[in-house]
Design a protein around this motif. Sequence first.
Motif, PDB file in Angstrom:
ATOM      1  N   ILE A 194       0.833  -1.209   0.000  1.00  0.00           N
ATOM      2  CA  ILE A 194       0.000   0.000   0.000  1.00  0.00           C
ATOM      3  C   ILE A 194       0.864   1.254   0.000  1.00  0.00           C
ATOM      4  CG2 ILE A 194      -1.605   1.376   1.384  1.00  0.00           C
ATOM      5  CD1 ILE A 194      -2.961  -1.222   2.233  1.00  0.00           C
ATOM      6  N   CYS A 195       1.922   1.236   0.765  1.00  0.00           N
ATOM      7  CA  CYS A 195       2.776   2.423   0.919  1.00  0.00           C
ATOM      8  C   CYS A 195       3.842   2.550  -0.168  1.00  0.00           C
ATOM      9  CB  CYS A 195       3.482   2.396   2.269  1.00  0.00           C
ATOM     10  SG  CYS A 195       2.390   2.306   3.684  1.00  0.00           S
ATOM     11  N   GLY A 196       3.930   1.580  -1.063  1.00  0.00           N
ATOM     12  CA  GLY A 196       5.071   1.511  -1.973  1.00  0.00           C
ATOM     13  C   GLY A 196       5.320   2.747  -2.801  1.00  0.00           C
ATOM     14  N   ILE A 197       4.254   3.417  -3.239  1.00  0.00           N
ATOM     15  CA  ILE A 197       4.382   4.643  -4.023  1.00  0.00           C
ATOM     16  C   ILE A 197       3.989   5.860  -3.198  1.00  0.00           C
ATOM     17  CG2 ILE A 197       3.521   5.904  -6.046  1.00  0.00           C
ATOM     18  CD1 ILE A 197       3.152   3.187  -7.425  1.00  0.00           C
ATOM     19  N   ILE A 198       2.888   5.766  -2.463  1.00  0.00           N
ATOM     20  CA  ILE A 198       2.378   6.956  -1.765  1.00  0.00           C
ATOM     21  C   ILE A 198       3.230   7.361  -0.581  1.00  0.00           C
ATOM     22  CG2 ILE A 198       0.020   6.539  -2.503  1.00  0.00           C
ATOM     23  CD1 ILE A 198      -0.642   5.470   0.224  1.00  0.00           C
ATOM     24  N   GLU A 200       6.084   8.236  -0.697  1.00  0.00           N
ATOM     25  CA  GLU A 200       6.859   9.378  -1.167  1.00  0.00           C
ATOM     26  C   GLU A 200       6.157  10.698  -0.855  1.00  0.00           C
ATOM     27  OE1 GLU A 200       7.472   8.681  -5.299  1.00  0.00           O
ATOM     28  OE2 GLU A 200       8.516   6.777  -4.987  1.00  0.00           O
ATOM     29  N   GLU A 201       4.866  10.640  -0.621  1.00  0.00           N
ATOM     30  CA  GLU A 201       4.096  11.840  -0.281  1.00  0.00           C
ATOM     31  C   GLU A 201       4.105  12.112   1.227  1.00  0.00           C
ATOM     32  OE1 GLU A 201       2.809  13.659  -2.608  1.00  0.00           O
ATOM     33  OE2 GLU A 201       3.110  12.315  -4.312  1.00  0.00           O
ATOM     34  N   ASP A 202       4.819  11.291   1.970  1.00  0.00           N
ATOM     35  CA  ASP A 202       4.914  11.440   3.428  1.00  0.00           C
ATOM     36  C   ASP A 202       3.527  11.392   4.080  1.00  0.00           C
ATOM     37  OD1 ASP A 202       6.355  11.670   5.802  1.00  0.00           O
ATOM     38  OD2 ASP A 202       6.165  13.858   5.847  1.00  0.00           O
ATOM     39  N   LEU A 221      -5.409   1.974   6.606  1.00  0.00           N
ATOM     40  CA  LEU A 221      -6.107   3.248   6.743  1.00  0.00           C
ATOM     41  C   LEU A 221      -5.143   4.331   6.267  1.00  0.00           C
ATOM     42  CD1 LEU A 221      -8.224   5.240   7.913  1.00  0.00           C
ATOM     43  CD2 LEU A 221      -7.270   4.758  10.175  1.00  0.00           C
ATOM     44  N   VAL A 222      -5.504   5.035   5.195  1.00  0.00           N
ATOM     45  CA  VAL A 222      -4.607   5.990   4.542  1.00  0.00           C
ATOM     46  C   VAL A 222      -5.108   7.407   4.790  1.00  0.00           C
ATOM     47  CG1 VAL A 222      -3.557   6.698   2.365  1.00  0.00           C
ATOM     48  CG2 VAL A 222      -4.095   4.269   2.763  1.00  0.00           C
ATOM     49  N   TYR A 223      -4.254   8.254   5.367  1.00  0.00           N
ATOM     50  CA  TYR A 223      -4.643   9.615   5.715  1.00  0.00           C
ATOM     51  C   TYR A 223      -4.347  10.580   4.578  1.00  0.00           C
ATOM     52  CZ  TYR A 223      -6.212   8.614  10.404  1.00  0.00           C
ATOM     53  OH  TYR A 223      -6.935   8.153  11.469  1.00  0.00           O
ATOM     54  N   GLU A 252      -3.357   5.437  -7.004  1.00  0.00           N
ATOM     55  CA  GLU A 252      -4.459   6.057  -7.741  1.00  0.00           C
ATOM     56  C   GLU A 252      -5.577   6.494  -6.802  1.00  0.00           C
ATOM     57  OE1 GLU A 252      -5.434   3.036 -10.571  1.00  0.00           O
ATOM     58  OE2 GLU A 252      -3.463   3.152 -11.530  1.00  0.00           O
ATOM     59  N   LEU A 253      -5.891   5.656  -5.810  1.00  0.00           N
ATOM     60  CA  LEU A 253      -6.905   6.032  -4.828  1.00  0.00           C
ATOM     61  C   LEU A 253      -6.442   7.219  -3.994  1.00  0.00           C
ATOM     62  CD1 LEU A 253      -7.995   2.458  -3.679  1.00  0.00           C
ATOM     63  CD2 LEU A 253      -9.339   4.057  -5.064  1.00  0.00           C
ATOM     64  N   PHE A 254      -5.164   7.232  -3.667  1.00  0.00           N
ATOM     65  CA  PHE A 254      -4.618   8.354  -2.911  1.00  0.00           C
ATOM     66  C   PHE A 254      -4.760   9.655  -3.706  1.00  0.00           C
ATOM     67  CE2 PHE A 254      -0.938  11.081  -1.869  1.00  0.00           C
ATOM     68  CZ  PHE A 254      -1.213  11.316  -0.534  1.00  0.00           C
ATOM     69  N   ALA A 255      -4.388   9.619  -4.982  1.00  0.00           N
ATOM     70  CA  ALA A 255      -4.509  10.803  -5.819  1.00  0.00           C
ATOM     71  C   ALA A 255      -5.964  11.271  -5.896  1.00  0.00           C
ATOM     72  CB  ALA A 255      -3.952  10.506  -7.209  1.00  0.00           C
ATOM     73  N   GLU A 256      -6.880  10.308  -6.017  1.00  0.00           N
ATOM     74  CA  GLU A 256      -8.309  10.645  -6.078  1.00  0.00           C
ATOM     75  C   GLU A 256      -8.771  11.300  -4.780  1.00  0.00           C
ATOM     76  OE1 GLU A 256     -12.138  10.596  -7.936  1.00  0.00           O
ATOM     77  OE2 GLU A 256     -10.140  10.201  -8.743  1.00  0.00           O
TER      78      GLU A 256
END
Length: 259
Positions: A194-198, A200-202, A221-223, A252-256
Amino acid sequence: MDQMLKDSIIARLQKQKGHVGFFYKNLVTGETLGFHEQEQFLAASVIKLPVFMCISKWAEEGKVSMSEKITVTEEDKVPVCGALTLFTGEVEADIRTLCSLMISLSDNTATNVLIRRFGIEAFQQEFLKTGLRGTELNRLLFDAEAGQRGLENKIVPSEMAMLLEQIYRRSFVTGQVSEDVEQTLFLQQINHKICGIIVEEDVAVAHKTGEDEHLSNDVGLVYAKQPFIVCFAGHDISVPDFEDLIRHISAELFAECMK
């Protein structure tokens, strides 16, 4: 969520080899998306999440003290994940430390010690009380004999999401217990899915992974700006392919949810 993104996620999940499950929930809008989300999957180390939450509940209820010390013997030690197997000789640790190791380092020895301390049946009864109908603790980790008899630990993506939402809403037992569980999940050291790309956004991610041969899970759970839950489970899969998909769908979900 954009319909094209929804369709793309489902289409990619459908193309995956093996038994694959997925569940997403935006915790601001309530929007959900699922794929085999109510089916059972082999748990691997994700079973450690409900185990930890049960122990936290019992501690709050006064049924056990987190400061209780347990001696870990050489015979208790099992391989692969964790720190306890690397110690020489016996190790004494309190229940809170064992829980922290079980979650942050996915320590298998700590997990088995805790399961033996309380008993499989006690956990299974508590799972049912908590609303976990398909999540099952049936054996210790690395119990080859039990595995040969067909006993496996199982999770359901939608049920893991339910637990994570209770943590987010601070409704699991008490607000303090919910926060304590979440803070421990933030310490997770296995962060390539889950954290592999996002990452990087801390961004803060409270999650628990599970891995085995031809098996990979991650529930979290992603903040993001709009916090969300995402749960992945898969067995009889191509692990590299599925984990790559986990990373990209999560991003992609994070970006959305940052819009």
